[in-house]
Structure formats: structure tokens, C-alpha cells
Design a protein around this motif. Structure first.
Motif, PDB file in Angstrom:
ATOM      1  N   LEU A 197       0.837  -1.188   0.000  1.00 18.11           N
ATOM      2  CA  LEU A 197       0.000   0.000   0.000  1.00 18.11           C
ATOM      3  C   LEU A 197       0.875   1.242   0.000  1.00 18.11           C
ATOM      4  O   LEU A 197       2.016   1.216   0.481  1.00 18.11           O
ATOM      5  N   PRO A 198       0.372   2.355  -0.532  1.00 16.86           N
ATOM      6  CA  PRO A 198       1.209   3.560  -0.596  1.00 16.86           C
ATOM      7  C   PRO A 198       1.663   4.065   0.768  1.00 16.86           C
ATOM      8  O   PRO A 198       2.754   4.598   0.906  1.00 16.86           O
ATOM      9  N   PHE A 199       0.825   3.885   1.791  1.00 14.60           N
ATOM     10  CA  PHE A 199       1.144   4.416   3.112  1.00 14.60           C
ATOM     11  C   PHE A 199       1.571   3.340   4.099  1.00 14.60           C
ATOM     12  O   PHE A 199       1.968   3.654   5.211  1.00 14.60           O
ATOM     13  N   LEU A 200       1.500   2.068   3.706  1.00 16.21           N
ATOM     14  CA  LEU A 200       1.847   0.999   4.629  1.00 16.21           C
ATOM     15  C   LEU A 200       2.294  -0.213   3.831  1.00 16.21           C
ATOM     16  O   LEU A 200       1.629  -0.621   2.882  1.00 16.21           O
ATOM     17  N   ASN A 201       3.417  -0.801   4.226  1.00 17.26           N
ATOM     18  CA  ASN A 201       3.920  -1.989   3.546  1.00 17.26           C
ATOM     19  C   ASN A 201       4.462  -2.957   4.588  1.00 17.26           C
ATOM     20  O   ASN A 201       5.659  -3.108   4.774  1.00 17.26           O
ATOM     21  N   ILE A 202       3.504  -3.584   5.289  1.00 15.49           N
ATOM     22  CA  ILE A 202       3.918  -4.556   6.302  1.00 15.49           C
ATOM     23  C   ILE A 202       4.170  -5.921   5.681  1.00 15.49           C
ATOM     24  O   ILE A 202       4.763  -6.793   6.315  1.00 15.49           O
ATOM     25  N   THR A 203       3.718  -6.130   4.453  1.00 13.03           N
ATOM     26  CA  THR A 203       3.904  -7.438   3.829  1.00 13.03           C
ATOM     27  C   THR A 203       5.293  -7.618   3.245  1.00 13.03           C
ATOM     28  O   THR A 203       5.743  -8.741   3.056  1.00 13.03           O
ATOM     29  N   GLN A 204       5.985  -6.519   2.900  1.00 12.51           N
ATOM     30  CA  GLN A 204       7.335  -6.582   2.335  1.00 12.51           C
ATOM     31  C   GLN A 204       7.372  -7.489   1.108  1.00 12.51           C
ATOM     32  O   GLN A 204       8.197  -8.396   0.999  1.00 12.51           O
ATOM     33  N   SER A 205       6.441  -7.272   0.182  1.00  9.81           N
ATOM     34  CA  SER A 205       6.407  -8.046  -1.045  1.00  9.81           C
ATOM     35  C   SER A 205       6.189  -7.091  -2.208  1.00  9.81           C
ATOM     36  O   SER A 205       5.571  -6.033  -2.057  1.00  9.81           O
ATOM     37  N   GLY A 206       6.704  -7.461  -3.372  1.00 17.45           N
ATOM     38  CA  GLY A 206       6.571  -6.632  -4.550  1.00 17.45           C
ATOM     39  C   GLY A 206       7.863  -6.628  -5.352  1.00 17.45           C
ATOM     40  O   GLY A 206       8.865  -7.263  -4.994  1.00 17.45           O
ATOM     41  N   ILE A 207       7.845  -5.888  -6.451  1.00 23.82           N
ATOM     42  CA  ILE A 207       9.011  -5.859  -7.327  1.00 23.82           C
ATOM     43  C   ILE A 207      10.218  -5.248  -6.634  1.00 23.82           C
ATOM     44  O   ILE A 207      11.367  -5.640  -6.898  1.00 23.82           O
ATOM     45  N   ALA A 208      10.009  -4.277  -5.736  1.00 22.31           N
ATOM     46  CA  ALA A 208      11.141  -3.681  -5.023  1.00 22.31           C
ATOM     47  C   ALA A 208      11.825  -4.716  -4.131  1.00 22.31           C
ATOM     48  O   ALA A 208      13.061  -4.738  -4.025  1.00 22.31           O
ATOM     49  N   ASN A 209      11.025  -5.594  -3.516  1.00 18.61           N
ATOM     50  CA  ASN A 209      11.610  -6.640  -2.676  1.00 18.61           C
ATOM     51  C   ASN A 209      12.357  -7.673  -3.511  1.00 18.61           C
ATOM     52  O   ASN A 209      13.343  -8.268  -3.059  1.00 18.61           O
ATOM     53  N   VAL A 210      11.917  -7.901  -4.759  1.00 13.95           N
ATOM     54  CA  VAL A 210      12.654  -8.786  -5.657  1.00 13.95           C
ATOM     55  C   VAL A 210      14.048  -8.231  -5.921  1.00 13.95           C
ATOM     56  O   VAL A 210      15.057  -8.961  -5.895  1.00 13.95           O
ATOM     57  N   GLY A 211      14.136  -6.923  -6.175  1.00 15.89           N
ATOM     58  CA  GLY A 211      15.449  -6.307  -6.400  1.00 15.89           C
ATOM     59  C   GLY A 211      16.341  -6.378  -5.179  1.00 15.89           C
ATOM     60  O   GLY A 211      17.553  -6.615  -5.307  1.00 15.89           O
ATOM     61  N   VAL A 212      15.793  -6.207  -3.993  1.00 19.48           N
ATOM     62  CA  VAL A 212      16.598  -6.277  -2.771  1.00 19.48           C
ATOM     63  C   VAL A 212      17.187  -7.667  -2.594  1.00 19.48           C
ATOM     64  O   VAL A 212      18.379  -7.830  -2.284  1.00 19.48           O
ATOM     65  N   LYS A 213      16.358  -8.716  -2.801  1.00 19.04           N
ATOM     66  CA  LYS A 213      16.839 -10.090  -2.623  1.00 19.04           C
ATOM     67  C   LYS A 213      17.862 -10.459  -3.706  1.00 19.04           C
ATOM     68  O   LYS A 213      18.840 -11.173  -3.431  1.00 19.04           O
ATOM     69  N   TYR A 214      17.654 -10.001  -4.931  1.00 22.83           N
ATOM     70  CA  TYR A 214      18.611 -10.297  -5.994  1.00 22.83           C
ATOM     71  C   TYR A 214      19.956  -9.634  -5.708  1.00 22.83           C
ATOM     72  O   TYR A 214      21.024 -10.266  -5.840  1.00 22.83           O
ATOM     73  N   ASN A 215      19.952  -8.367  -5.318  1.00 22.83           N
ATOM     74  CA  ASN A 215      21.204  -7.657  -5.038  1.00 22.83           C
ATOM     75  C   ASN A 215      21.983  -8.325  -3.918  1.00 22.83           C
ATOM     76  O   ASN A 215      23.209  -8.524  -4.018  1.00 22.83           O
ATOM     77  N   ALA A 216      21.294  -8.685  -2.836  1.00 20.19           N
ATOM     78  CA  ALA A 216      21.986  -9.306  -1.712  1.00 20.19           C
ATOM     79  C   ALA A 216      22.564 -10.660  -2.091  1.00 20.19           C
ATOM     80  O   ALA A 216      23.687 -11.015  -1.676  1.00 20.19           O
ATOM     81  N   ALA A 217      21.843 -11.437  -2.920  1.00 20.44           N
ATOM     82  CA  ALA A 217      22.317 -12.775  -3.266  1.00 20.44           C
ATOM     83  C   ALA A 217      23.519 -12.720  -4.206  1.00 20.44           C
ATOM     84  O   ALA A 217      24.487 -13.487  -4.026  1.00 20.44           O
ATOM     85  N   VAL A 218      23.512 -11.838  -5.207  1.00 19.48           N
ATOM     86  CA  VAL A 218      24.637 -11.816  -6.151  1.00 19.48           C
ATOM     87  C   VAL A 218      25.888 -11.235  -5.493  1.00 19.48           C
ATOM     88  O   VAL A 218      27.020 -11.674  -5.788  1.00 19.48           O
ATOM     89  N   ILE A 219      25.748 -10.273  -4.599  1.00 19.44           N
ATOM     90  CA  ILE A 219      26.920  -9.736  -3.896  1.00 19.44           C
ATOM     91  C   ILE A 219      27.552 -10.820  -3.041  1.00 19.44           C
ATOM     92  O   ILE A 219      28.789 -10.985  -3.015  1.00 19.44           O
TER      93      ILE A 219
END
Length: 621
Positions: A329-351
Motif C-alpha cells: 500500500l502507498p502508506f503501509l507496507n507490512i507485507t514486504q512483497s513486490g518488485i522492489a523486494n525482488v530487487g533487494v533479494k537479488y542484489n543481496a544474493a549476487v553480492i
């Protein structure tokens, strides 16, 4: 397949809830009469009072009975005949009039008398006696006494509220599992169909290849038609083990070689569905699904002796299951899911992977060069895990089982909303909401590969509908009108590893439908009153979709993605029909459809489609 009722199981363990037991006692219960007697047949019950008789009382007037059937001596008398049973009738026309004093019923109430079935009441009742009425209670009992008389909470009630209601109060739970196996083999030895090996051979005598495939192959236990299933004892767990001894195929009688292909396909499907009522008029349905399978092809070279040699093998398959992904949601993101979270997990794994290989680049450089430095299989696995884990809400487990564990999908309905003041304008109003999500991964193993490489991942989720109201008017213009208003949302993500792109298709749909039907048509100026059916319908919908694409290594720089077009589609369609009979129907329609591409895409020009027509359907039998 398995079907069971958790609600009945909960009642067997915890008993019926207190509220249901009280309601059953109030209704008399099963096998219980209204006097609280259980297991008593009607013939054994004591007689009911006169006020409870099912047939009406006879006419109270002293009317003469049928003399033919009863005789003159059966005429009713207000006084007994002093002459006995004779044909003479006592003169009852001149009798003294006795005036009795009225009974004072002040402070009295009709109660049951001895041997009667009267009901306590101030009014007149049959078979009652007057008794003094109990004085009314002038003062309410003190609060302390009321608290002392309230029943204490028992352990049974606690278990029912904490365990039975949330876990066992489900109806119609169904579990279904299906597995399909298909095997195709060529160049089999022998000319038999295999029935001899299946029924007789192998029990009292060894199986023979000339009789056709082996029993283990026909049962689907092995994939080699001429192979043998062997069991071995071992001194450690699981103590009994098995192996497959390869068999021979039909050799070339001219001493040459032949190439054949064996194919094996398997699919597995699991499904679990259940439902439960929530409150009056509301219910929810839940379902979980998972499906996985593979298709394997083996290329064999068979020499003149019938010995098969594997040249290469290929394998492809897919895994799909129900998926739960709640967009942030624009004002709340307690689920921590979405395309932004995909980028975070990819960056951490390749590093982490590059540092394990000895590369110490800065973060931005490591992310940009990971697809070139890391092995193909390792980089493919990182992309696969980041895509699935980044979109999933409330993830469970971290092992390979996570991909096979289905998530919750639901549908909710609520009827009877016309009772609320906001919806009293309609005769029937209901509300619907449903969520469905599906995750799927396709993989393949090419000749020479030892690992399965993912070639496509898709996630489709949406609320269809997010909000939907169904309204009905039973009597409107002498007909019936049904309308539906709904709003749907759906998002589709696809990671294509051949093009190294993640594409997004977001669509929202708003729709209104109305259907009217009426039996009978009156034409005043022609003085016609037809009994045929008139129907009318109207549909209005608008769908807005937008396309974007991403790259795994640029998600953090372009969180909104790169626009790849979109469109807006508007549809309007009214219809009017007249059904003369089941064999003859007539209908007029008008269809308007306009498609406008998004300004950012401009892939195709806007289009407009207009149709109008008249349909006549005649059925001849």
C-alpha cells in the motif's frame, strides 16, 4: 480423493456447543417430544387437554342429530330423561330459570387442576381450577445474588472457543490427489502382450522377454519395459532396498544399429477445499492447489545384440501452486512483497555469491556484472529464488519444499444486505469478494546438462472481484430485474530468462450488467395480451491496462519500470429479445467497442468497432 466434515469431528471430540444444545432442547430435539420425554411413542403419552385437540369442537348448539342414523331416542337433551331410555322426550321448553351469582376472580388465575392439562392464564381455559395468583416481584434481586447464580465457565467451553470453533467448525472439506503416468517405448523384444508375465510368470517361474513387458513395468514401477525390479536386504535403515536391472531390446536381424526414443510423462495434482459460515448470510470458501510434473525423453542406440546405449536425454517440466501476494500500500507496507523486494533479494544474493568466489567489487559494480561472472546455473537459481520469494506475502520455509507448499486463495459472499437501511431500495442485495493467485515455474534440462534451468516464471494474482454487489427487484414493471456492479484488479508478472526481462501487466476492470425479463406483453391499441417472454440486457465495462518491464540488475534504479504501452477498452452492449416459444426467438442488439492505446506505448492506433443487428433463431425438430 477424500471428503470429510471437520465440524462433525469436532462435535465428536468436544461435544456440541452450549448454544446449539439449548436450541435443540427448546425445539424438542431429535427424538424428543415437547414435554421433554425421550424415546416415548405417542401411544404411551398421557392424554392431551381439550384445548390441545387437533380437530375443532362440535357445534355447541342443541341441533337434532340425524334420526335415520342415530334414531329419535338419540336426540341430545340438556337434562337426563327421567323415564330412562325410552322414546318419550322430557319437556325441556318450560324449565325454571336459575340465576347464579358471578364468581369473583379478583387475584385468581387459572391453573392446572388434578388430572387436567390447563395452562396458567388470566383468560378462560378448559380443564383449569382457580388458584390465588402469586404476588409480583417488586424488587430486583441484588447484583451479588445474580452473579452468584450465573453458571461458571467450564473447561469444555474454553476448549470449544479456543480449539473447536476456529479449527473444526468447517463444512465439506475435500482433499483430492491425482497422478497420471504415461510411458512410450520402442523396439520391444518378443511378440507377447505381457499378460502372461503379469498373471503367471514371476511367481512360480521367471519372466521372459518373449512374452512382452514385465509385470513391474505394467504396474508403473519401472520405466524399462524389459527391466527387472530387484529387492536387496541391507543392515541399515531402511533395511530393504531396490534396484532395476536393465533389459534387452529387439536387435537388428541384419546386424546393424537402430536409434529409438523413450518418453515418460508424469503429472501430480493436489487440491484442498473447505468452507464455513461466518455469520448470518455470510460464508467463506478456502482452497489450496499444487501441481507438478515432468516430461523426459531418452535417445537410445540399440546394437545388433539388443543392448541399449543412452545417447542423450532431455527433460522439461513445471511446478504451479496457489500463491498469496498482497501488493504494498502507498502508506503501509507490512507485507514486504513486490518488485522492489525482488530487487533487494537479488542484489543481496549476487553480492554474497561474488564475494564467495573472491570478487570484492563495490555493490553497484557487483550487481551489474553478476550475470557475466557467476556460473549460469548459479545465477539462474538466484534469479529464480529472488522472483518467487520477493513477491510472496508471509513466506514459510526456506528449503526446496517452499516451492511446493500452496498458499491460501478465498472467496467471500454475504447475502441479505437488503435488511440494512442503505440497501432497502432493492428486494435482494448480496456482496462478493474473491482473491486468486497462481505461481508457475517452467524448467528444462538440455542434452549435456546436469541441472534443471528455469526458463520462465509467472505470477498472476488479483481480486476478481474486489467489490461486487448483486441486486434484484422481484416485481418491477410486472417483471424481474437483476443487476450487478463489480470492480476487478489483476496483476501479472513474468520473468523470461531468454530475454532477461521481467514484464508487468496491470489491469483494472469496472463493469455494470443488468438483465430484465417479463412474461406477457400487452399492446393497448391492438388489444393484444400475449403470454410470451420479453427480455432486455445491458452491459457496460471498461478495462484499463498498463505494461512495464524491468531487469533484475536495474530494479533499484527504476522502481517504476520502463513503460511498454497499455490500452483502455470500453464496451457498451444493449440487447432486447422476444421469445415467442422455445423454437422461435428474436433479438435486437447494438455493440460499441473502443480501444485506445496508452500515449507512452503507441504500438497500435486506436480502433472503434460498432455492430448492430437483428437475430432470428428458429428451431425445427
Amino acid at each position: 480423493g477424500l471428503e470429510f466434515n471437520l465440524r462433525d469431528l469436532g462435535m465428536m471430540i468436544f461435544g456440541k456447543p452450549i448454544g446449539e444444545e439449548q436450541n435443540q432442547r427448546a425445539r424438542g430435539g431429535r427424538g424428543e417430544d415437547r414435554f421433554g420425554q425421550t424415546g416415548v411413542t405417542p401411544e404411551q403419552l398421557h392424554e392431551h387437554g381439550a384445548e390441545e385437540r387437533e380437530t375443532p369442537f362440535p357445534n355447541p348448539r342443541n341441533e337434532t342429530r340425524n334420526q335415520v342414523e342415530r334414531g329419535e331416542h338419540m336426540r341430545p337433551q340438556e337434562k337426563p330423561n327421567p323415564l330412562g331410555n325410552s322414546n318419550f322426550i322430557t319437556d325441556t321448553m318450560h324449565r325454571p330459570r336459575i340465576v347464579s351469582q358471578p364468581i369473583d376472580t379478583t387475584g385468581m388465575i387459572h391453573s392446572r387442576g388434578e388430572g387436567t392439562e390447563g395452562v396458567n392464564d388470566r383468560e378462560y381455559a378448559v380443564d383449569t381450577t382457580l388458584t390465588p395468583e402469586a404476588p409480583p416481584i417488586s424488587e430486583a434481586p441484588p447484583q451479588e445474588m445474580a452473579e452468584e447464580t450465573s453458571p461458571p465457565i467450564t473447561l469444555k467451553e474454553i476448549l470449544q472457543d479456543a480449539i473447536q470453533k476456529p479449527l473444526f467448525d468447517w463444512n465439506g472439506t475435500r482433499f483430492n490427489f491425482t497422478q497420471t503416468n504415461a510411458s512410450l517405448n520402442n523396439a520391444l523384444a518378443g511378440s507377447g502382450s505381457g499378460i502372461t508375465n503379469f498373471l503367471t510368470r514371476g511367481i512360480v517361474s521367471p519372466e521372459e522377454d518373449d512374452n512382452g513387458p514385465s509385470r513391474a513395468y505394467q504396474l508403473g514401477l519401472i520405466t524399462d519395459p524389459a527391466g527387472r525390479l530387484l529387492f536387496h536386504w541391507q543392515n541399515h535403515f531402511p533395511f530393504l532396498w531396490y534396484s532395476v536391472r536393465p533389459g534387452l531390446r529387439a536387435g537388428d536381424p541384419f546386424g546393424g544399429n537402430v536409434d529409438v526414443t523413450d518418453a515418460f510423462d508424469q503429472t501430480n495434482n493436489f487440491e484442498l477445499t473447505t468452507s464455513r459460515p461466518l455469520w448470518t448470510g455470510a460464508s467463506i470458501n478456502l482452497n489450496w492447489k499444487v501441481s507438478f510434473g515432468f516430461d523426459e525423453r531418452d535417445a537410445l542406440n540399440i546394437n545388433s545384440e539388443g543392448e541399449p546405449n543412452l545417447l542423450y536425454d532431455t527433460k522439461m517440466g513445471d511446478v504451479s501452486r496457489t500463491f498469496l501476494s498482497i501488493p504494498p500500500l502507498p502508506f503501509l507496507n507490512i507485507t514486504q512483497s513486490g518488485i522492489a523486494n525482488v530487487g533487494v533479494k537479488y542484489n543481496a544474493a549476487v553480492i554474497a555469491a561474488e564475494r564467495a568466489l573472491g570478487y570484492n567489487f563495490p555493490a553497484s559494480t557487483a550487481i551489474d556484472t553478476a550475470r557475466f561472472l557467476l556460473p549460469t546455473a548459479q545465477h539462474n537459481t538466484i534469479e529464480q529464488d529472488a522472483f518467487m520469494n520477493g513477491f510472496e506475502t508471509l513466506p514459510f520455509f526456506t528449503s526446496f519444499l517452499r516451492e511446493y507448499l500452496p498458499r491460501l486463495n478465498y472467496s467471500f459472499s454475504w447475502t441479505g444486505l437488503e435488511k440494512f437501511p442503505l440497501f432497502r431500495f432493492a428486494d435482494h442485495v448480496s456482496f462478493r469478494d474473491a482473491y486468486s493467485g497462481t505461481y508457475r515455474r517452467s524448467f528444462e534440462q538440455l542434452p549435456g546438462d546436469s541441472l534443471d534451468l528455469t526458463n520462465l516464471q509467472t505470477i498472476v494474482y488479483g481480486f476478481r472481484p474486489l467489490v461486487a454487489f448483486d441486486m434484484t427487484w422481484d416485481k418491477l414493471w410486472n417483471g424481474r430485474l437483476t443487476t450487478s456492479v463489480n470492480y476487478d484488479t489483476q496483476t501479472q508478472w513474468a520473468a523470461d530468462y531468454a530475454s532477461t526481462r521481467i514484464t508487468q501487466i496491470l489491469s483494472t476492470t469496472f463493469g455494470i450488467t443488468a438483465n430484465y425479463s417479463r412474461d406477457g406483453l400487452t399492446i393497448p391499441f391492438l388489444k393484444l395480451n400475449l403470454k410470451n417472454q420479453v427480455t432486455a440486457s445491458f452491459t457496460l465495462s471498461q478495462t484499463i491496462s498498463s505494461n512495464n518491464y524491468y531487469n533484475f540488475w536495474t530494479i533499484s534504479q527504476t522502481p517504476g519500470g520502463i513503460s511498454d504501452g497499455g490500452l483502455t477498452k470500453t464496451t457498451i452492449e444493449p440487447r432486447i429479445g422476444y421469445n415467442v416459444s422455445q423454437q422461435l426467438t428474436m433479438e435486437m442488439f447494438y455493440h460499441y467497442e473502443r480501444t485506445t492505446p496508452a500515449a507512452s506505448g503507441l504500438i497500435s492506433p486506436p480502433t472503434l468497432l460498432v455492430e448492430a443487428g437483428f437475430d432470428i433463431k428458429l428451431k425445427i425438430q
